[in-house]
Design an enzyme around this catalytic site. Structure first.
Site, PDB file in Angstrom:
ATOM      1  N   GLU A  66      -0.259  -9.106  -0.876  1.00 11.66           N
ATOM      2  CA  GLU A  66      -1.959  -9.541  -0.709  1.00 11.66           C
ATOM      3  C   GLU A  66      -2.778  -9.350  -2.164  1.00 11.66           C
ATOM      4  O   GLU A  66      -3.588 -10.464  -2.104  1.00 11.66           O
ATOM      5  CB  GLU A  66      -2.245  -8.546   0.235  1.00 11.66           C
ATOM      6  CG  GLU A  66      -1.483  -8.915   1.916  1.00 11.66           C
ATOM      7  CD  GLU A  66      -2.359  -7.585   2.561  1.00 11.66           C
ATOM      8  OE1 GLU A  66      -1.607  -6.698   2.113  1.00 11.66           O
ATOM      9  OE2 GLU A  66      -2.613  -7.667   3.679  1.00 11.66           O
ATOM     10  N   GLY A 113       0.730  -5.243   0.689  1.00  8.86           N
ATOM     11  CA  GLY A 113      -0.438  -5.134  -0.256  1.00  8.86           C
ATOM     12  C   GLY A 113       0.178  -5.686  -1.574  1.00  8.86           C
ATOM     13  O   GLY A 113      -0.872  -6.415  -1.526  1.00  8.86           O
ATOM     14  N   GLU A 117       4.602  -4.882   7.641  1.00  3.86           N
ATOM     15  CA  GLU A 117       3.350  -4.176   8.210  1.00  3.86           C
ATOM     16  C   GLU A 117       3.963  -3.753   9.225  1.00  3.86           C
ATOM     17  O   GLU A 117       4.040  -2.893   9.664  1.00  3.86           O
ATOM     18  CB  GLU A 117       2.076  -3.706   7.878  1.00  3.86           C
ATOM     19  CG  GLU A 117       1.574  -4.241   6.556  1.00  3.86           C
ATOM     20  CD  GLU A 117       1.241  -5.390   5.636  1.00  3.86           C
ATOM     21  OE1 GLU A 117       2.157  -6.122   6.101  1.00  3.86           O
ATOM     22  OE2 GLU A 117       0.996  -5.829   5.115  1.00  3.86           O
ATOM     23  N   ALA A 120       0.422  -1.163  -0.312  1.00  3.43           N
ATOM     24  CA  ALA A 120      -0.067  -0.095  -0.279  1.00  3.43           C
ATOM     25  C   ALA A 120       0.968   1.337  -0.151  1.00  3.43           C
ATOM     26  O   ALA A 120       1.839   1.227   0.264  1.00  3.43           O
ATOM     27  CB  ALA A 120      -0.810  -0.058   1.024  1.00  3.43           C
TER      28      ALA A 120
HETATM   29  N1  CAA Z   1       4.418   3.071  -0.785  1.00  3.96           N
HETATM   30  C1  CAA Z   1       5.413   4.631  -1.002  1.00  3.96           C
HETATM   31  N2  CAA Z   1       5.869   4.560  -1.712  1.00  3.96           N
HETATM   32  C2  CAA Z   1       6.880   3.196  -1.354  1.00  3.96           C
HETATM   33  C3  CAA Z   1       6.307   2.111  -0.978  1.00  3.96           C
HETATM   34  C4  CAA Z   1       5.420   2.051  -1.213  1.00  3.96           C
HETATM   35  N3  CAA Z   1       5.280   0.849   0.056  1.00  3.96           N
HETATM   36  N4  CAA Z   1       7.852   1.508  -1.558  1.00  3.96           N
HETATM   37  C5  CAA Z   1       8.437   2.056  -1.953  1.00  3.96           C
HETATM   38  N5  CAA Z   1       8.149   3.609  -2.931  1.00  3.96           N
HETATM   39  C6  CAA Z   1       9.140   4.561  -2.885  1.00  3.96           C
HETATM   40  C7  CAA Z   1      10.085   4.901  -2.178  1.00  3.96           C
HETATM   41  O1  CAA Z   1       9.381   5.881  -1.058  1.00  3.96           O
HETATM   42  C8  CAA Z   1      10.921   5.909  -2.710  1.00  3.96           C
HETATM   43  O2  CAA Z   1      10.444   6.742  -3.804  1.00  3.96           O
HETATM   44  P1  CAA Z   1      11.542   7.781  -3.152  1.00  3.96           P
HETATM   45  O3  CAA Z   1      13.060   7.408  -4.628  1.00  3.96           O
HETATM   46  O4  CAA Z   1      10.447   8.914  -3.770  1.00  3.96           O
HETATM   47  O5  CAA Z   1      12.160   7.818  -2.328  1.00  3.96           O
HETATM   48  C9  CAA Z   1      11.277   4.164  -4.197  1.00  3.96           C
HETATM   49  O6  CAA Z   1       9.978   3.135  -4.060  1.00  3.96           O
HETATM   50  C10 CAA Z   1      12.022   3.479  -4.033  1.00  3.96           C
HETATM   51  O7  CAA Z   1      12.174   2.709  -2.811  1.00  3.96           O
HETATM   52  P2  CAA Z   1      13.257   2.582  -2.407  1.00  3.96           P
HETATM   53  O8  CAA Z   1      14.081   3.450  -2.199  1.00  3.96           O
HETATM   54  O9  CAA Z   1      12.806   2.374  -0.704  1.00  3.96           O
HETATM   55  O10 CAA Z   1      13.632   1.153  -2.873  1.00  3.96           O
HETATM   56  P3  CAA Z   1      14.623  -0.213  -2.591  1.00  3.96           P
HETATM   57  O11 CAA Z   1      15.413  -0.351  -3.458  1.00  3.96           O
HETATM   58  O12 CAA Z   1      16.706   1.096  -1.235  1.00  3.96           O
HETATM   59  O13 CAA Z   1      13.783  -0.659  -1.550  1.00  3.96           O
HETATM   60  C11 CAA Z   1      12.467  -2.155  -0.497  1.00  3.96           C
HETATM   61  C12 CAA Z   1      13.001  -1.334  -2.135  1.00  3.96           C
HETATM   62  C13 CAA Z   1      12.609  -2.566  -0.192  1.00  3.96           C
HETATM   63  C14 CAA Z   1      11.067  -2.122  -1.209  1.00  3.96           C
HETATM   64  C15 CAA Z   1      11.701  -0.078   0.231  1.00  3.96           C
HETATM   65  O14 CAA Z   1      11.239  -0.430  -0.819  1.00  3.96           O
HETATM   66  C16 CAA Z   1      10.184  -1.225   0.826  1.00  3.96           C
HETATM   67  O15 CAA Z   1      10.863  -1.667   2.236  1.00  3.96           O
HETATM   68  N6  CAA Z   1       9.443  -0.637   0.902  1.00  3.96           N
HETATM   69  C17 CAA Z   1       8.009  -0.631   1.482  1.00  3.96           C
HETATM   70  C18 CAA Z   1       8.353  -2.107   1.748  1.00  3.96           C
HETATM   71  C19 CAA Z   1       6.593  -1.985   2.594  1.00  3.96           C
HETATM   72  O16 CAA Z   1       6.813  -1.824   3.821  1.00  3.96           O
HETATM   73  N7  CAA Z   1       5.033  -2.743   2.510  1.00  3.96           N
HETATM   74  C20 CAA Z   1       4.570  -2.302   2.628  1.00  3.96           C
HETATM   75  C21 CAA Z   1       3.616  -1.515   2.905  1.00  3.96           C
HETATM   76  S1  CAA Z   1       2.121  -1.126   4.215  1.00  3.96           S
HETATM   77  C22 CAA Z   1       0.946  -2.807   3.171  1.00  3.96           C
HETATM   78  O17 CAA Z   1       0.944  -2.890   2.472  1.00  3.96           O
HETATM   79  C23 CAA Z   1       0.030  -2.003   4.324  1.00  3.96           C
HETATM   80  C24 CAA Z   1      -1.368  -3.728   4.099  1.00  3.96           C
HETATM   81  O18 CAA Z   1      -0.588  -4.709   4.461  1.00  3.96           O
HETATM   82  C25 CAA Z   1      -2.694  -2.877   2.777  1.00  3.96           C
END
Ligand code: CAA
Length: 257
Positions: free
Chosen positions: A111, A108, A131, A65
């Protein structure tokens, strides 16, 4: 309809939805989800489409998400609007739905993949429910579908530690149907999807309905539903064609009726 967050194409009876927010690793914001829902509506209404594929990029199926969009959310607004019901369109899809996953399928994203009927994963796929690392928990079915899919121990491990698992582990524990080479992901997925699309649509929809019922009904009710659906397929031309073709030793020519 013009889409800004997804790419949509058709290929031999298969509808393909490609998530396309590369700068955010396909994070699922409201606009993207609305477009996925609209594309599913269109493919379901198109009689020529017999199978649908949802995929992302080589780096990310979807990284979850959209954290930036939801970071300022408040309980009262979330509870009143129930915005995380917005992906329910995916689970209501009646035609077969395959997730072709390369790279990250997190939160998400994992999911969404699990809402599809099965997952074909590239060797570089990474699955997880991180999460907990954000102070929250899954909200699009991760605690339920992941547990049904891989069992309590692995679901607890993934949801409580927030760790990722690779494609080989995901296949071992039954989350994914098959793992293929990353550069063959779409080729292999489209081969499977076209095979499904070549079947009678009424029988693929009935197969899907019966299998999904296994997660929602007691065994005896599921078995009765299975038999009722089986009998009902004898009201279709595709059953006559499929069995006549077998007996005549020729390929069937299903008309989806
Ligand atoms: N939401 C918004 N933006 C996201 C994102 C997310 N879930 N995941 C990545 N991005 C964005 C980053 O903020 C970054 O943007 P900027 O360049 O503007 O800073 C861009 O995508 C690239 O990401 P990274 O620089 O972090 O890339 P990376 O290769 O270093 O790492 C990753 C990749 C490990 C996937 C890392 O991006 C990460 O941990 N992302 C979040 C994963 C996460 O926690 N997901 C769960 C979300 S909550 C959810 O999903 C709730 C639910 O159940 C419904």
């Amino acid at each position: 309809m013009a889409y800004e967050n997804i790419l949509v194409e058709t290929d031999g009876g298969v509808g393909v939805i490609r998530l396309n927010r590369p700068k955010a690793l396909n994070a699922l914001n409201d606009a993207l989800i609305a477009e996925v829902s609209a594309a599913l509506d269109a493919f379901e209404a198109d009689a020529a489409i017999g199978c649908i594929v949802i995929t992302g990029s080589e780096k990310a199926f979807a990284a979850g998400a959209d954290i930036k969009q939801m970071s300022e959310s408040q309980f009262a607004d979330l509870y009143a609007r129930d915005p995380f019901a917005n992906l329910e369109r995916v689970q209501r899809t009646r035609k077969p739905l395959i997730a072709a996953v390369a790279g990250y399928a997190l939160g998400g994203g994992c999911e969404l993949a699990m809402m599809c009927d099965f997952i074909i994963a590239a060797g570089n796929a990474k699955f997880g429910q991180p999460e907990v690392t954000l102070g929250v928990m899954p909200a699009w079915g991760g605690s339920q579908r992941l547990t049904r899919s891989v069992g309590k121990a692995k679901a607890m491990d993934l949801c409580l530690t927030g760790r990722m698992m690779d494609a080989a582990e995901a296949e071992r524990c039954g989350l994914v149907a098959r793992v293929v080479a990353a550069d063959k992901l779409m080729e292999e997925t489209l081969t499977a999807a076209k095979k499904i699309a070549s079947m009678g649509q009424l029988s693929t929809i009935a197969n899907k309905e019966a299998i999904n019922a296994a997660f929602e009904t007691p065994l005896n009710e599921g078995l009765r539903l299975e038999r009722r659906l089986f009998y009902s397929l004898f009201a279709t031309e595709d059953q006559k064609e499929g069995m006549a073709a077998f007996i005549a030793k020729r390929p069937p020519d299903f008309k989806h009726r």
